[in-house]
Design a protein around this motif. Structure first.
Motif, PDB file in Angstrom:
ATOM      1  N   GLN A   2     -19.303  -1.042   5.812  1.00 19.38           N
ATOM      2  CA  GLN A   2     -18.179  -1.520   5.019  1.00 19.38           C
ATOM      3  C   GLN A   2     -17.250  -2.376   5.878  1.00 19.38           C
ATOM      4  N   ARG A   3     -16.508  -3.255   5.200  1.00 21.78           N
ATOM      5  CA  ARG A   3     -15.611  -4.177   5.910  1.00 21.78           C
ATOM      6  C   ARG A   3     -14.695  -3.406   6.857  1.00 21.78           C
ATOM      7  N   LEU A   7      -9.697  -1.259   4.801  1.00 21.21           N
ATOM      8  CA  LEU A   7      -8.674  -0.312   4.345  1.00 21.21           C
ATOM      9  C   LEU A   7      -7.272  -0.792   4.726  1.00 21.21           C
ATOM     10  N   LYS A   9      -6.334  -3.818   4.806  1.00 27.97           N
ATOM     11  CA  LYS A   9      -5.979  -4.856   3.826  1.00 27.97           C
ATOM     12  C   LYS A   9      -5.644  -4.238   2.469  1.00 27.97           C
ATOM     13  N   LEU A  10      -6.421  -3.239   2.064  1.00 28.76           N
ATOM     14  CA  LEU A  10      -6.204  -2.630   0.746  1.00 28.76           C
ATOM     15  C   LEU A  10      -4.874  -1.888   0.672  1.00 28.76           C
ATOM     16  N   THR A  11      -4.455  -1.312   1.784  1.00 24.69           N
ATOM     17  CA  THR A  11      -3.205  -0.542   1.775  1.00 24.69           C
ATOM     18  C   THR A  11      -2.000  -1.409   2.123  1.00 24.69           C
ATOM     19  N   GLY A  12      -2.239  -2.685   2.422  1.00 23.90           N
ATOM     20  CA  GLY A  12      -1.122  -3.561   2.778  1.00 23.90           C
ATOM     21  C   GLY A  12      -0.646  -3.396   4.216  1.00 23.90           C
ATOM     22  N   ARG A  13      -1.405  -2.634   5.019  1.00 22.56           N
ATOM     23  CA  ARG A  13      -0.978  -2.426   6.400  1.00 22.56           C
ATOM     24  C   ARG A  13      -1.332  -3.591   7.320  1.00 22.56           C
TER      25      ARG A  13
ATOM     26  N   GLY B  37       3.663  -5.018   2.927  1.00 19.30           N
ATOM     27  CA  GLY B  37       2.406  -4.944   2.165  1.00 19.30           C
ATOM     28  C   GLY B  37       2.426  -5.855   0.954  1.00 19.30           C
ATOM     29  N   VAL B  77       2.896  -1.296  -2.802  1.00 23.33           N
ATOM     30  CA  VAL B  77       1.559  -0.874  -2.358  1.00 23.33           C
ATOM     31  C   VAL B  77       1.638   0.239  -1.321  1.00 23.33           C
ATOM     32  N   GLU B  78       2.739   0.312  -0.596  1.00 22.79           N
ATOM     33  CA  GLU B  78       2.884   1.357   0.421  1.00 22.79           C
ATOM     34  C   GLU B  78       2.859   2.756  -0.200  1.00 22.79           C
ATOM     35  N   ALA B  82      -4.382   6.080   0.240  1.00 27.06           N
ATOM     36  CA  ALA B  82      -5.587   5.399   0.718  1.00 27.06           C
ATOM     37  C   ALA B  82      -6.853   5.957   0.079  1.00 27.06           C
ATOM     38  N   LEU B  85      -8.740   4.181  -2.728  1.00 27.33           N
ATOM     39  CA  LEU B  85      -9.202   2.807  -2.556  1.00 27.33           C
ATOM     40  C   LEU B  85     -10.673   2.680  -2.171  1.00 27.33           C
ATOM     41  N   GLY B  86     -11.374   3.802  -2.130  1.00 28.06           N
ATOM     42  CA  GLY B  86     -12.783   3.780  -1.769  1.00 28.06           C
ATOM     43  C   GLY B  86     -13.631   2.775  -2.544  1.00 28.06           C
ATOM     44  N   PHE B  88     -12.865   0.041  -3.902  1.00 25.08           N
ATOM     45  CA  PHE B  88     -12.539  -1.346  -3.554  1.00 25.08           C
ATOM     46  C   PHE B  88     -13.249  -1.751  -2.262  1.00 25.08           C
ATOM     47  N   LEU B  89     -13.325  -0.803  -1.338  1.00 24.15           N
ATOM     48  CA  LEU B  89     -14.006  -1.048  -0.068  1.00 24.15           C
ATOM     49  C   LEU B  89     -15.517  -1.175  -0.317  1.00 24.15           C
ATOM     50  N   ALA B  90     -16.031  -0.263  -1.111  1.00 23.71           N
ATOM     51  CA  ALA B  90     -17.483  -0.228  -1.332  1.00 23.71           C
ATOM     52  C   ALA B  90     -17.975  -1.460  -2.087  1.00 23.71           C
ATOM     53  N   THR B  94     -12.130  -6.752  -1.326  1.00 22.27           N
ATOM     54  CA  THR B  94     -11.191  -7.458  -0.461  1.00 22.27           C
ATOM     55  C   THR B  94     -11.955  -8.310   0.537  1.00 22.27           C
ATOM     56  N   THR B 100      -4.907  -8.946  -1.935  1.00 20.99           N
ATOM     57  CA  THR B 100      -5.418  -7.591  -2.159  1.00 20.99           C
ATOM     58  C   THR B 100      -4.373  -6.566  -2.587  1.00 20.99           C
ATOM     59  N   PRO B 101      -3.211  -6.466  -1.916  1.00 17.48           N
ATOM     60  CA  PRO B 101      -2.246  -5.457  -2.383  1.00 17.48           C
ATOM     61  C   PRO B 101      -1.868  -5.645  -3.859  1.00 17.48           C
ATOM     62  N   VAL B 104      -4.768  -4.491  -5.987  1.00 17.06           N
ATOM     63  CA  VAL B 104      -4.819  -3.026  -6.019  1.00 17.06           C
ATOM     64  C   VAL B 104      -3.799  -2.483  -7.023  1.00 17.06           C
TER      65      VAL B 104
END
Lengths: 727, 154
Positions: A2-3, A7, A9-13, B37, B77-78, B82, B85-86, B88-90, B94, B100-101, B104
């Protein structure tokens, strides 16, 4: 896998340049030319601003030559006495308040006495419009194979056509931005970019600093598509000049309207074809003329032209080919690198022209392509013998099968007969894209890469190649881990920081996985040798050996290195434009199905199949995502993305009136790969990133032609353009 | 410049700020509170990169003056866990991450309102979030994977 940074990027961190913590800094703003060409006679500072609060920089503050280092040195960092395009940077201001800086920039008037501007690259310039060489030609290139005139004179059928493509805005979701600060005497510039060493070289040149006093760091980059290849040098120089004068950190981040107005776009192009054929559709001669709008400075136009003409004849075998290309000066904002780099323009023309030929010959466009697709042992226009074992007809057949091309064609005949105002059609494009720098380009780059063993046994990859969404961090991790038999967690990818990483070349030209990835494989092999192991040693054996090396060499540093070596048997003649243009080509066949509403002339893509042979696919999820994203960017270029220009500058510089596809504008993009590993790419991979933008526009327009019976020859094919053709 | 006091709930905690009444919620979050974010993509409500929840509804924070959220509940988004978000990763939802935020935020909101899918497609519902990298398939696939639970986003 996986990228890697997914994570975050997805969480905005993930922290992009505008997200980085920065203390006691100034916001920079740019004051730009209001005119396409002219002499600057005055710079007037408005009375309602207290200018003592501002740091102000103009061309006199540049320590070195006022030149942005690239192929030529014609582009100033800040215009001094003349401007050559609207939005050319003239002055910089900085202030602790972004709003104050913005207002101050608007309160500066650049007074320009206008001179005659060249604004249409398609027509020969008048004498008073000449501003480059004797004829405004920035670059001229020619490829010749066989005897085109003779072959055309004897050809039973000759088909002509002219095709036009428009400018395209990158619309990376993160706009351009840089921060610059001083650490003691070292100038540090960090920001959004594809090529840290391009930025470093440009800073060294114009600021008169040696490389020990300049350091460039790439921040996580929110999309590039070529738009962050050459332009970041400009904004980095601007931020640096302000920071040097202010002796404080400076942040320069464009908002969307400034980014769209002032930065590069895809080169507009006009391509003419004159093609000789047998009556049963075998290509006898291709005479092709390619004209690009380069804009007001040379920038990368010569190499965009080069890639454009090399791809112009398409993936076909033809004994007599002549391709003449020129990039023209105009007083437009300079056009620049954009995914595909000239090839999408010429392949649009080639593939649209193939369907025009098929219709002229009353021949099936599929059959025309089957007949002419290049076979192993045959030569391209530059004389390169294709010998990679890929069955290009099989790639085409796979696309036809997946799209149920024949069934749909029959169904459309019935649908179109039954419908009053809707028309459906299906179209295809077969094409190719050369990976890596053209000709001797990779040898000239002389890329080098380093991997370091870490005391705990992990491996760090040190490269100047960057992540901008395409998956570099993940794929580099996979390549290093697979080669050493370790887990992805055992691999660290170092931050692209010119103080730490060697110059492994720019992150462009579909070269990162294939060329730089292969350097990673060789560098980790070198590292393994240095700890006394051979290529069979894998996993914990390697990790333990690295840890032992550090125990035996206190204070030492274990590295492995690799320098680019061309694949054997590659040769290129830059003077005659003959030889092996690329180490490898990726091959593809794309099929688009469209529905056209005859009342509104709106075209909707209702199905899309993308089949490609890109060598070994290293990460299927990332590779599929590259193709899908490239196709959708191509759908936008084909149907909706129109830069409207006035005086050479974009006037619809907002996402309100420059439309890119939304999720609701496109169907699922169905992707399939045919794998034929390339022995000189990492794990057998070839370049992939650019290929997917070459095919959509011609496939879609061919589908519109099939649906409507018209022959559209220009993109974007907006409803207005199609209405002109259907009424 | 005259300022006003604005009190609201941000990610579950009370916030009290003195600010220019015209300040954008996006800038308040990013530059005043350090919640970076939330991204700016266009600054005019076209791209959705700055999507946050205002009293539970997704809005473009670049179009909302912070003054307007006084007394309201804002989530950025904060506030997203987490573990959600599985998919989205799979699915490769992104790439560059700049959109992305916002994606999401909209996607999880759709997931919380499965009844919307009786009248709209995922592609229609996601059309306010521009993405230039993925071609949307990864995003749409992730939303459909995450659907059907009716779980609140935060």
């Amino acid at each position: 896998m996986q990228r890697r940074e997914g994570l975050a990027k997805l969480t905005g961190r993930e922290r992009y340049v505008d997200d980085l913590p920065l203390e006691n800094f100034l916001w920079g703003m740019t004051v730009r030319s209001p005119a396409p060409r002219g002499r600057i006679t005055a710079v007037r500072f408005g009375n309602d601003v207290d200018w003592s609060e501002f740091v102000i920089v103009d061309h006199r503050d540049i320590p070195g030559p006022n030149e942005i280092l690239l192929i030529e040195r014609d582009q100033p960092v800040l215009a001094a006495s003349h401007v050559r395009h609207v939005h050319e940077a003239v002055l910089l201001v900085a202030h602790p308040s972004r709003e104050m800086a913005r207002r101050a920039a608007q309160a500066v008037e650049i007074v320009v006495v206008p001179e005659p501007a060249a604004l249409d690259f398609r027509v020969a310039p008048r004498p008073e419009q000449i501003q480059y060489a004797a004829d405004n030609v920035l670059k001229q290139l020619k490829i010749e194979k066989g005897d085109v005139e003779r072959a055309l004179a004897h050809a039973p059928v000759v088909v002509e056509g002219a095709y036009e493509t428009g400018a395209q805005e990158h619309v990376y979701l993160e706009t351009q931005g840089m921060i610059a600060w001083l650490e003691e005497d070292v100038l540090v510039v960090k920001g959004s970019m594809q090529c840290p060493y391009y930025v470093l070289n440009a800073l060294q040149h114009a600021l008169g600093r040696d490389e020990r006093r300049v350091r460039v760091i790439q921040a996580p980059t929110g999309g590039g598509f070529g738009g962050k290849e050459e332009y970041p040098s400009t904004i980095a120089l601007h931020a640096a000049l302000l920071a040097l004068k202010a002796r404080r950190p400076v942040k320069l981040v464009y908002d969307r309207s400034e980014d769209m107005a002032a930065t590069t776009k895809r080169h507009p192009a006009l391509v003419r074809h004159r093609t000789g054929l047998t009556e049963d559709g075998r290509l006898l001669a291709q005479d092709i003329e390619v004209i690009l709008d380069g804009g007001a400075y040379v920038t990368l136009s010569p190499v965009v032209l080069s890639r454009g003409i090399i791809h112009a004849a398409g993936p076909y075998a033809c004994d007599h080919v002549r391709i003449a290309g020129r990039a023209m000066f105009s007083n437009a904002v300079p056009f620049g690198a954009f995914r595909g780099f000239g090839a999408p323009q010429t392949l649009f023309a080639c593939e649209r022209h193939m369907d025009v030929i098929a219709r002229t010959l009353r021949m099936d466009p599929v059959e025309l392509r089957r007949k002419n697709l290049i076979r192993d042992g045959q030569r391209t226009a530059t004389g390169q013998v294709i010998q990679d074992g890929t069955d290009r007809v099989a790639v085409l057949e796979r696309a036809l099968a997946l799209s149920t091309f024949e069934e749909k064609r029959r169904a459309h005949t019935a649908f179109n007969a039954a419908q009053r105002s809707k028309r459906r059609g299906i179209g295809l494009a077969t094409f190719y894209h050369g990976a890596g720098f053209t000709g001797g380009g990779e040898v000239h780059l002389n890329s080098r890469l380093r991997v370091a063993g870490l005391p705990d046994g992990r491996i760090e990859v040190l490269s100047a190649n960057i992540e901008m969404g395409q998956g570099t961090l993940t794929v580099f991790t996979q390549i290093a881990a697979e080669r050493l038999g370790v887990t992805p967690d055992d691999v660290v990818i170092g931050e692209p920081d010119t103080a730490r990483v060697p110059n492994s070349g720019p992150t462009v030209a579909s070269r990162t996985t294939m060329v730089v990835g292969h350097l990673i494989e060789r560098a980790v092999d070198d590292l393994r040798t240095r700890v006394g192991l051979d290529d069979r040693a894998r996993g914990s054996v390697v990790k333990d050996a690295i840890a032992h090396w550090y125990a035996a060499h206190p204070g030492g540093r274990l590295v492995g290195e690799a320098v680019y070596e061309p694949p054997p048997g590659i040769s290129w003649d830059e003077q005659r434009y003959q030889g092996d243009a690329y180490g490898a080509f990726a091959w593809a066949a794309y099929v688009a199905e469209v529905e056209v509403d005859l009342r509104t002339c709106a075209t909707r893509v209702i199905d899309f199949v993308a089949v490609q042979e890109v060598g070994k696919v290293i990460n299927p999820t990332l590779a599929r995502g590259q193709v899908q994203g490239g196709v959708v960017q191509g759908v936008g270029w084909a149907l909706m993305e129109e830069c409207k220009f006035k005086d050479g500058a974009m006037v619809n510089n907002q996402l309100t009136n420059y439309l890119i596809p939304t999720s609701d504008d496109v169907p699922p993009i169905r992707v399939a790969f045919v794998e034929n590993p390339y022995p000189h790419g990492a794990q057998g991979a070839k370049g992939l990133g650019e290929l997917p933008i070459d095919g959509p526009a011609p496939a879609i327009l061919n589908a519109v032609a099939a649906a409507t019976g018209t022959e559209p020859r220009a993109i974007p094919l907006t409803p207005e353009r199609l209405m002109d053709l259907t009424r | 410049m005259s300022t006003v006091q604005v009190v609201f709930t941000l990610n579950g905690a009370a916030v009290s700020l003195d600010l220019d009444p015209a300040e954008r919620l996006l800038d308040t979050l990013r530059y005043r509170l350090g919640l970076t974010g939330t991204k700016e993509g266009c600054g005019e409500g076209e791209c959705g990169a700055c999507t946050v929840y205002l009293d539970g509804l997704p809005v473009n924070s670049c179009l909302v003056p912070t003054y307007q959220v006084r007394g309201a509940r804002v989530e950025s988004v904060e506030a997203i866990a987490a573990e959600r978000l599985g998919p989205f990763l799979a699915q490769g939802a992104t790439q560059c991450g700049a959109c992305t935020p916002g994606v999401v935020m909209t996607a999880l909101w759709i997931g919380a309102h499965p009844e919307l899918l009786e009248t709209h497609t995922i592609r229609e519902l996601m059309a306010g979030n521009l993405c230039r990298c993925t071609g949307y398939d990864g995003i749409v696939d992730a939303v459909s994977t995450a659907l059907g639970h009716g779980e609140p986003p935060v």
